[in-house]
Design an enzyme around this catalytic site. Structure first.
Site, mmCIF file in Angstrom:
data_model
loop_
_atom_site.group_PDB
_atom_site.id
_atom_site.type_symbol
_atom_site.label_atom_id
_atom_site.label_comp_id
_atom_site.label_asym_id
_atom_site.label_seq_id
_atom_site.Cartn_x
_atom_site.Cartn_y
_atom_site.Cartn_z
ATOM 1 N N ASP A 68 47.996 29.351 42.676
ATOM 2 C CA ASP A 68 46.995 29.504 41.623
ATOM 3 C C ASP A 68 47.356 30.640 40.678
ATOM 4 O OD1 ASP A 68 45.559 27.399 42.579
ATOM 5 O OD2 ASP A 68 43.920 28.590 43.424
ATOM 6 N N GLY A 69 47.969 31.700 41.225
ATOM 7 C CA GLY A 69 48.378 32.816 40.375
ATOM 8 C C GLY A 69 49.378 32.405 39.318
ATOM 9 N N ASP A 142 38.724 35.480 36.455
ATOM 10 C CA ASP A 142 37.759 36.569 36.472
ATOM 11 C C ASP A 142 38.223 37.778 35.673
ATOM 12 O OD1 ASP A 142 39.630 37.896 38.248
ATOM 13 O OD2 ASP A 142 38.726 36.821 39.915
ATOM 14 N N ARG A 152 37.150 57.305 45.889
ATOM 15 C CA ARG A 152 35.719 57.433 45.653
ATOM 16 C C ARG A 152 35.166 56.220 44.899
ATOM 17 N NH1 ARG A 152 38.381 60.750 42.180
ATOM 18 N NH2 ARG A 152 38.060 60.383 39.940
ATOM 19 N N ASP A 171 32.759 49.860 44.311
ATOM 20 C CA ASP A 171 34.189 49.825 44.006
ATOM 21 C C ASP A 171 34.464 49.088 42.706
ATOM 22 O OD1 ASP A 171 34.696 51.206 46.293
ATOM 23 O OD2 ASP A 171 35.629 49.551 47.389
ATOM 24 N N THR A 182 35.781 30.715 43.425
ATOM 25 C CA THR A 182 36.408 30.519 44.733
ATOM 26 C C THR A 182 37.539 31.522 44.984
ATOM 27 O OG1 THR A 182 37.893 28.855 43.762
ATOM 28 C CG2 THR A 182 35.877 28.054 44.817
ATOM 29 N N ALA A 183 37.656 32.530 44.112
ATOM 30 C CA ALA A 183 38.735 33.511 44.248
ATOM 31 C C ALA A 183 38.170 34.856 44.715
ATOM 32 C CB ALA A 183 39.489 33.620 42.923
ATOM 33 N N SER A 185 35.749 36.690 43.685
ATOM 34 C CA SER A 185 34.291 36.711 43.778
ATOM 35 C C SER A 185 33.808 36.172 45.121
ATOM 36 C CB SER A 185 33.681 35.895 42.629
ATOM 37 O OG SER A 185 32.270 35.856 42.721
ATOM 38 N N LEU A 186 34.410 35.098 45.601
ATOM 39 C CA LEU A 186 34.036 34.528 46.894
ATOM 40 C C LEU A 186 34.326 35.519 48.014
ATOM 41 C CD1 LEU A 186 33.081 32.086 48.588
ATOM 42 C CD2 LEU A 186 35.466 31.327 48.639
#
Length: 281
Positions: A68-69, A142, A152, A171, A182-183, A185-186
């Site tokens: 996919d990348g 995304d 931190r 973070d 499905t990447a 975020s999942l």
């Protein structure tokens, strides 16, 4: 179909063996084969090497060989020239790729026209200082605003237009398309959204709060992510690759792009079958 551009991820196909197999299939059907991979030194004589933009402009379709990348890497130029992408998965999960390495004969179906075009929504990310836009890019998966190498957490404000939604000590924050749901975020706890949806999914990353949940916005919304403190090392990344620093006083504006990415799908494509197979639900 007269011409195809092969975009190969060298790390997934270091000897160009799979690329050679794919090239032979297209050549056997009388289709011109183009590449921009200068590393492919012993390529077949019928494979023409030329600059990437020239090859994309000339071809009818782009065949992406990798994961996919790899599709994400070639997406920008494919969108610019309005060319569809056929994904051949040489990686692991491969949600966007249509053909697995052990089923290359399915390329003949594509050559014969037995496919549809799946039009995927993109989002644009703009780093703004006041009304001035300092950086702009579009993403198929995304856009992520996150801390750099420091351990931190950072403080970010999430806004929908002029309405403040939440402050997060976290973070980072992911803004994903339905394709990108499905990447990353999942993995951060976000929902799976059907790829034919028109939504922006916003998911905080490791937020220090009990109420940190994802938000799913309609595609007509404008999402703003603002720095709530002056710590150094806040960055924006686009589809896991290039991006920009986000300085104090700047806002990341995220909204639906007016561009679309075209993915080639065979007639038996079913997103939910892929979800079950790839994620073993």
């Amino acid at each position: 179909m007269r011409s195809v551009f092969l975009f190969t991820n060298y790390s997934k196909d270091p000897g160009f063996l799979e690329s050679g197999r794919v090239a032979e299939i297209f050549h056997s059907r009388g289709i011109e084969v183009l590449t921009s991979a200068e590393e492919w030194g012993d390529k077949p004589e019928y494979v023409r090497c030329m600059p990437q933009r020239e090859a994309v402009d000339r071809c009818d379709i782009i065949t992406s060989l990798g994961g996919d990348g790899t599709i994400l890497r070639v997406c920008q130029v494919a969108v610019e020239f309005d060319k569809p992408i056929l994904g051949v998965n040489l990686g692991n999960i491969g949600f966007m790729a249509e053909i697995e390495r052990d089923a290359l004969e399915r390329i003949h179906t594509v050559i014969d026209g037995g496919y549809t075009i799946d039009k995927r929504m993109l989002i644009s990310g703009n780093v703004k200082r006041g009304e001035e836009t300092r950086f702009s890019a579009a993403a198929l998966n995304d856009i992520v605003v996150s801390r750099g190498s420091a351990s931190r957490a950072i403080e970010l404000e999430l806004w929908n237009g002029s309405h403040r939604i939440a402050n997060y000590k976290c973070d980072g924050i992911i803004a994903a398309t339905p394709t990108g749901s499905t990447a990353y975020s999942l993995a951060a706890g976000g929902p799976i959204v059907g790829p034919d949806s028109q939504n922006i999914v916003v998911t905080p990353i490791c937020a220090h709060t009990l109420y940190a949940k994802s938000f799913v916005f309609g595609a007509d919304n404008t999402i703003n992510i603002r720095r709530a403190s002056r710590e150094e090392g806040v960055f924006l990344t686009v589809d896991g690759a290039g991006g920009s620093a986000v300085e104090a006083g700047e806002t990341v504006e995220i909204k639906k792009s007016d561009k679309l990415c075209k993915l080639i799908r065979l007639d038996n494509f079913n997103f939910y079958d892929i979800i079950n197979r790839k994620l073993s639900i």
